[in-house]
Each structure stands twice: as structure tokens, then as C-alpha cells.
Design a protein around this motif. Sequence first.
Motif, PDB file in Angstrom:
ATOM      1  N   ALA A   1       0.824  -1.208   0.000  1.00  0.00           N
ATOM      2  CA  ALA A   1       0.000   0.000   0.000  1.00  0.00           C
ATOM      3  C   ALA A   1       0.861   1.262   0.000  1.00  0.00           C
ATOM      4  CB  ALA A   1      -0.939  -0.010   1.201  1.00  0.00           C
ATOM      5  N   ALA A   2       1.913   1.267   0.824  1.00  0.00           N
ATOM      6  CA  ALA A   2       2.788   2.444   0.885  1.00  0.00           C
ATOM      7  C   ALA A   2       3.506   2.661  -0.447  1.00  0.00           C
ATOM      8  CB  ALA A   2       3.806   2.273   2.012  1.00  0.00           C
ATOM      9  N   THR A   3       3.984   1.584  -1.044  1.00  0.00           N
ATOM     10  CA  THR A   3       4.685   1.698  -2.327  1.00  0.00           C
ATOM     11  C   THR A   3       3.756   2.225  -3.414  1.00  0.00           C
ATOM     12  OG1 THR A   3       6.188  -0.106  -1.745  1.00  0.00           O
ATOM     13  CG2 THR A   3       5.991   0.434  -4.080  1.00  0.00           C
ATOM     14  N   LEU A   4       2.543   1.694  -3.489  1.00  0.00           N
ATOM     15  CA  LEU A   4       1.596   2.144  -4.506  1.00  0.00           C
ATOM     16  C   LEU A   4       1.169   3.590  -4.283  1.00  0.00           C
ATOM     17  CD1 LEU A   4      -0.660  -1.000  -5.062  1.00  0.00           C
ATOM     18  CD2 LEU A   4       1.306  -0.229  -6.393  1.00  0.00           C
ATOM     19  N   THR A   5       1.059   3.987  -3.026  1.00  0.00           N
ATOM     20  CA  THR A   5       0.720   5.384  -2.723  1.00  0.00           C
ATOM     21  C   THR A   5       1.807   6.328  -3.228  1.00  0.00           C
ATOM     22  OG1 THR A   5      -0.587   4.793  -0.776  1.00  0.00           O
ATOM     23  CG2 THR A   5       0.250   7.045  -0.873  1.00  0.00           C
ATOM     24  N   ILE A   6       3.061   5.974  -2.978  1.00  0.00           N
ATOM     25  CA  ILE A   6       4.180   6.808  -3.447  1.00  0.00           C
ATOM     26  C   ILE A   6       4.205   6.849  -4.967  1.00  0.00           C
ATOM     27  CG2 ILE A   6       6.703   7.021  -3.529  1.00  0.00           C
ATOM     28  CD1 ILE A   6       6.677   5.672  -0.695  1.00  0.00           C
ATOM     29  N   LEU A   7       4.028   5.698  -5.606  1.00  0.00           N
ATOM     30  CA  LEU A   7       4.044   5.654  -7.067  1.00  0.00           C
ATOM     31  C   LEU A   7       2.888   6.463  -7.652  1.00  0.00           C
ATOM     32  CD1 LEU A   7       4.949   1.896  -7.684  1.00  0.00           C
ATOM     33  CD2 LEU A   7       6.440   3.884  -8.047  1.00  0.00           C
ATOM     34  N   GLY A   8       1.705   6.346  -7.046  1.00  0.00           N
ATOM     35  CA  GLY A   8       0.564   7.108  -7.529  1.00  0.00           C
ATOM     36  C   GLY A   8       0.804   8.608  -7.432  1.00  0.00           C
ATOM     37  N   TRP A   9       1.374   9.041  -6.303  1.00  0.00           N
ATOM     38  CA  TRP A   9       1.705  10.465  -6.121  1.00  0.00           C
ATOM     39  C   TRP A   9       2.696  10.903  -7.193  1.00  0.00           C
ATOM     40  CZ3 TRP A   9       6.367  12.884  -5.348  1.00  0.00           C
ATOM     41  CH2 TRP A   9       6.311  14.241  -5.002  1.00  0.00           C
ATOM     42  N   TRP A  10       3.713  10.094  -7.422  1.00  0.00           N
ATOM     43  CA  TRP A  10       4.742  10.419  -8.418  1.00  0.00           C
ATOM     44  C   TRP A  10       4.129  10.572  -9.812  1.00  0.00           C
ATOM     45  CZ3 TRP A  10       8.152   6.304 -11.062  1.00  0.00           C
ATOM     46  CH2 TRP A  10       9.139   6.919 -11.860  1.00  0.00           C
TER      47      TRP A  10
ATOM     48  N   GLU B   1       1.141  11.337 -10.615  1.00  0.00           N
ATOM     49  CA  GLU B   1       0.291  12.530 -10.694  1.00  0.00           C
ATOM     50  C   GLU B   1       1.111  13.804 -10.854  1.00  0.00           C
ATOM     51  OE1 GLU B   1      -3.807  12.352  -8.466  1.00  0.00           O
ATOM     52  OE2 GLU B   1      -2.205  11.772  -7.074  1.00  0.00           O
ATOM     53  N   GLN B   2       2.361  13.787 -10.406  1.00  0.00           N
ATOM     54  CA  GLN B   2       3.202  14.988 -10.460  1.00  0.00           C
ATOM     55  C   GLN B   2       3.819  15.220 -11.828  1.00  0.00           C
ATOM     56  OE1 GLN B   2       3.111  16.877  -7.619  1.00  0.00           O
ATOM     57  NE2 GLN B   2       1.731  15.198  -7.078  1.00  0.00           N
ATOM     58  N   GLY B   3       3.654  14.287 -12.744  1.00  0.00           N
ATOM     59  CA  GLY B   3       4.358  14.398 -14.011  1.00  0.00           C
ATOM     60  C   GLY B   3       5.792  13.927 -13.842  1.00  0.00           C
ATOM     61  N   LYS B   4       6.716  14.516 -14.589  1.00  0.00           N
ATOM     62  CA  LYS B   4       8.111  14.062 -14.549  1.00  0.00           C
ATOM     63  C   LYS B   4       8.998  15.016 -13.761  1.00  0.00           C
ATOM     64  CE  LYS B   4       8.147  11.013 -18.492  1.00  0.00           C
ATOM     65  NZ  LYS B   4       8.952  10.451 -19.577  1.00  0.00           N
ATOM     66  N   GLU B   5       8.371  15.756 -12.849  1.00  0.00           N
ATOM     67  CA  GLU B   5       9.147  16.686 -12.026  1.00  0.00           C
ATOM     68  C   GLU B   5      10.173  15.944 -11.184  1.00  0.00           C
ATOM     69  OE1 GLU B   5       8.301  19.924  -8.471  1.00  0.00           O
ATOM     70  OE2 GLU B   5       6.672  19.321  -9.805  1.00  0.00           O
ATOM     71  N   GLN B   6       9.789  14.787 -10.666  1.00  0.00           N
ATOM     72  CA  GLN B   6      10.696  13.936  -9.890  1.00  0.00           C
ATOM     73  C   GLN B   6      11.132  12.764 -10.771  1.00  0.00           C
ATOM     74  OE1 GLN B   6      11.659  14.511  -6.724  1.00  0.00           O
ATOM     75  NE2 GLN B   6      10.384  16.311  -6.431  1.00  0.00           N
ATOM     76  N   GLY B   7      12.417  12.507 -10.815  1.00  0.00           N
ATOM     77  CA  GLY B   7      12.923  11.418 -11.637  1.00  0.00           C
ATOM     78  C   GLY B   7      12.830  10.067 -10.948  1.00  0.00           C
ATOM     79  N   ALA B   8      13.069   9.014 -11.731  1.00  0.00           N
ATOM     80  CA  ALA B   8      12.979   7.650 -11.213  1.00  0.00           C
ATOM     81  C   ALA B   8      13.987   7.400 -10.093  1.00  0.00           C
ATOM     82  CB  ALA B   8      13.196   6.652 -12.353  1.00  0.00           C
ATOM     83  N   VAL B   9      15.164   7.993 -10.186  1.00  0.00           N
ATOM     84  CA  VAL B   9      16.199   7.775  -9.166  1.00  0.00           C
ATOM     85  C   VAL B   9      15.769   8.400  -7.841  1.00  0.00           C
ATOM     86  CG1 VAL B   9      18.587   8.245  -8.519  1.00  0.00           C
ATOM     87  CG2 VAL B   9      18.043   7.602 -10.879  1.00  0.00           C
ATOM     88  N   ALA B  10      15.228   9.621  -7.893  1.00  0.00           N
ATOM     89  CA  ALA B  10      14.802  10.301  -6.673  1.00  0.00           C
ATOM     90  C   ALA B  10      13.661   9.555  -5.990  1.00  0.00           C
ATOM     91  CB  ALA B  10      14.376  11.735  -6.996  1.00  0.00           C
ATOM     92  N   ILE B  11      12.701   9.071  -6.757  1.00  0.00           N
ATOM     93  CA  ILE B  11      11.560   8.358  -6.169  1.00  0.00           C
ATOM     94  C   ILE B  11      11.995   6.992  -5.656  1.00  0.00           C
ATOM     95  CG2 ILE B  11       9.285   7.373  -6.641  1.00  0.00           C
ATOM     96  CD1 ILE B  11       9.376  10.436  -6.351  1.00  0.00           C
ATOM     97  N   ALA B  12      12.953   6.373  -6.329  1.00  0.00           N
ATOM     98  CA  ALA B  12      13.491   5.104  -5.829  1.00  0.00           C
ATOM     99  C   ALA B  12      14.103   5.296  -4.449  1.00  0.00           C
ATOM    100  CB  ALA B  12      14.525   4.551  -6.799  1.00  0.00           C
ATOM    101  N   ASP B  13      14.794   6.408  -4.261  1.00  0.00           N
ATOM    102  CA  ASP B  13      15.401   6.693  -2.961  1.00  0.00           C
ATOM    103  C   ASP B  13      14.326   6.875  -1.884  1.00  0.00           C
ATOM    104  OD1 ASP B  13      17.766   7.307  -1.339  1.00  0.00           O
ATOM    105  OD2 ASP B  13      16.913   9.315  -1.228  1.00  0.00           O
ATOM    106  N   VAL B  14      13.231   7.548  -2.242  1.00  0.00           N
ATOM    107  CA  VAL B  14      12.120   7.737  -1.296  1.00  0.00           C
ATOM    108  C   VAL B  14      11.520   6.387  -0.908  1.00  0.00           C
ATOM    109  CG1 VAL B  14       9.778   8.665  -1.026  1.00  0.00           C
ATOM    110  CG2 VAL B  14      11.564  10.056  -2.100  1.00  0.00           C
ATOM    111  N   ILE B  15      11.254   5.542  -1.908  1.00  0.00           N
ATOM    112  CA  ILE B  15      10.655   4.228  -1.642  1.00  0.00           C
ATOM    113  C   ILE B  15      11.588   3.375  -0.801  1.00  0.00           C
ATOM    114  CG2 ILE B  15       9.951   2.056  -2.730  1.00  0.00           C
ATOM    115  CD1 ILE B  15       8.816   3.759  -5.036  1.00  0.00           C
ATOM    116  N   ASP B  16      12.864   3.427  -1.100  1.00  0.00           N
ATOM    117  CA  ASP B  16      13.826   2.635  -0.328  1.00  0.00           C
ATOM    118  C   ASP B  16      13.871   3.102   1.119  1.00  0.00           C
ATOM    119  OD1 ASP B  16      15.786   0.697   0.134  1.00  0.00           O
ATOM    120  OD2 ASP B  16      17.406   2.114  -0.281  1.00  0.00           O
ATOM    121  N   ARG B  17      13.932   4.412   1.339  1.00  0.00           N
ATOM    122  CA  ARG B  17      14.051   4.942   2.700  1.00  0.00           C
ATOM    123  C   ARG B  17      12.775   4.732   3.513  1.00  0.00           C
ATOM    124  NH1 ARG B  17      17.886   9.512   3.578  1.00  0.00           N
ATOM    125  NH2 ARG B  17      19.358   9.528   1.868  1.00  0.00           N
TER     126      ARG B  17
END
Length: 201
Positions: free
Chosen positions: A160-169, A171-187
Motif C-alpha cells: 500500500a505504501a509503495t503504490l501510494t508513493i508511485l501514484g503520487w509520483w 500525478e506529479q508528471g516528470k518533475e521527480q525522476g525515477a532515481v529520486a523516487i526510488a530513494d524515497v521508496i527505499d528509505r
Amino acid sequence: MTDHNVAPPSKKSRKAQRPDARIAKSRRALHAALVDLVTEMPFEEVTAAAITARAGIGYATFFRHYPTREALLAEIADALIGELLILIAPFMSAQDTGAAALALTHFVDDRRRLCQALLVGAGDAMRRDITARAVAAAGSAGTSTPEWLPHKLGIVHGVAATLTILGWWLEQGKEQGAVAIADVIDRLVFAPMAAPSEQRL
């Protein structure tokens, strides 16, 4: 003496044994049509007639493949979830949570329209269904959780937490890159879920 010679299969039986290419083609067209439509409007507004018109397929053909629109979307989600779990499983088994998170976000980024349709455009009811399917798939895949955390709760929370983060990402478009969001999900999700219990004390 019994004759063990077996006659070769007839042309008709060989044809029956081959997958019908037309069925596969129709399903691919329906998949693509639904993904396109859900990026344009809420899933609740998408009709079977709109899907078949976009796919270039007869209306009755839709119901020969799927009983409902939800069944079509669920099949798309199941295939995506299965592919993703196969991709990240080796990293999670090796406790390389950073690599698993990065593989996940690159996977989603490469299929951005499809993932956006599932996690953003599908509507609340279908998002809950997709989450439940992902939880079930993760449980069946033998996903591990720390000793201090009840296994089922850990899987539900992690998915649920992972899907929530991905859904937010998404919705934001490409403002945040895959590397930055990967770091958020990992942390926030992967590393805490993989940490040995003694590190959580």
C-alpha cells in the motif's frame, strides 16, 4: 500384437492445438484501448462500447473475452504485477533494497501511461482492487518481512505504501525522476521492511 503406431495429427487437430492468433490480437487491442481511455477520463466513465470503438473491434467481441470492464482492467493489472515481482524478487532476496527500488521506478517510468491509468485514472474502487491483487501476489511470491512485524501486516503495509508513493509520483508528471523516487521508496518502505529486527530496537 498391439500396433503402437500412431497416426500423425490431422491438419484440423493441429490447428485446434495452436493458440488462436486472432484472440491474442483482440485482447491486445482491448488492453491498449482501455489504457488509452483511462488516461483521458475516469474509469467509471469508460464504457464497453467506447473500448471496442477505440480498439476497432465489434461490441459483442468484448463480451466473448471479458464479462466486464473491471475484468479487463484486472487482467492488465495482474500481468503488470507479475512482471514486476519477477523483476525485483532477486534484489529483495539479496537484501539489496536500493537496487529493488530503482528497478521498480524504472519499470514504472518505462510503462508510465499504463501505470498512470491503473494507479491514478482507474478510480478508487479499482485502485483498492489493484492494491488487493498486488498484496495477494506479493504474499504468494513469499515476500519476507522482519521478525518483529506480523507477516500479513508487513505485506499490506509495504504494498500500500509503495503504490501510494508511485501514484503520487505519476500525478506529479516528470518533475521527480525515477532515481529520486526510488530513494524515497527505499528509505520509507523497502529498507525498513528488510531491516533485521535487532536494528529496529
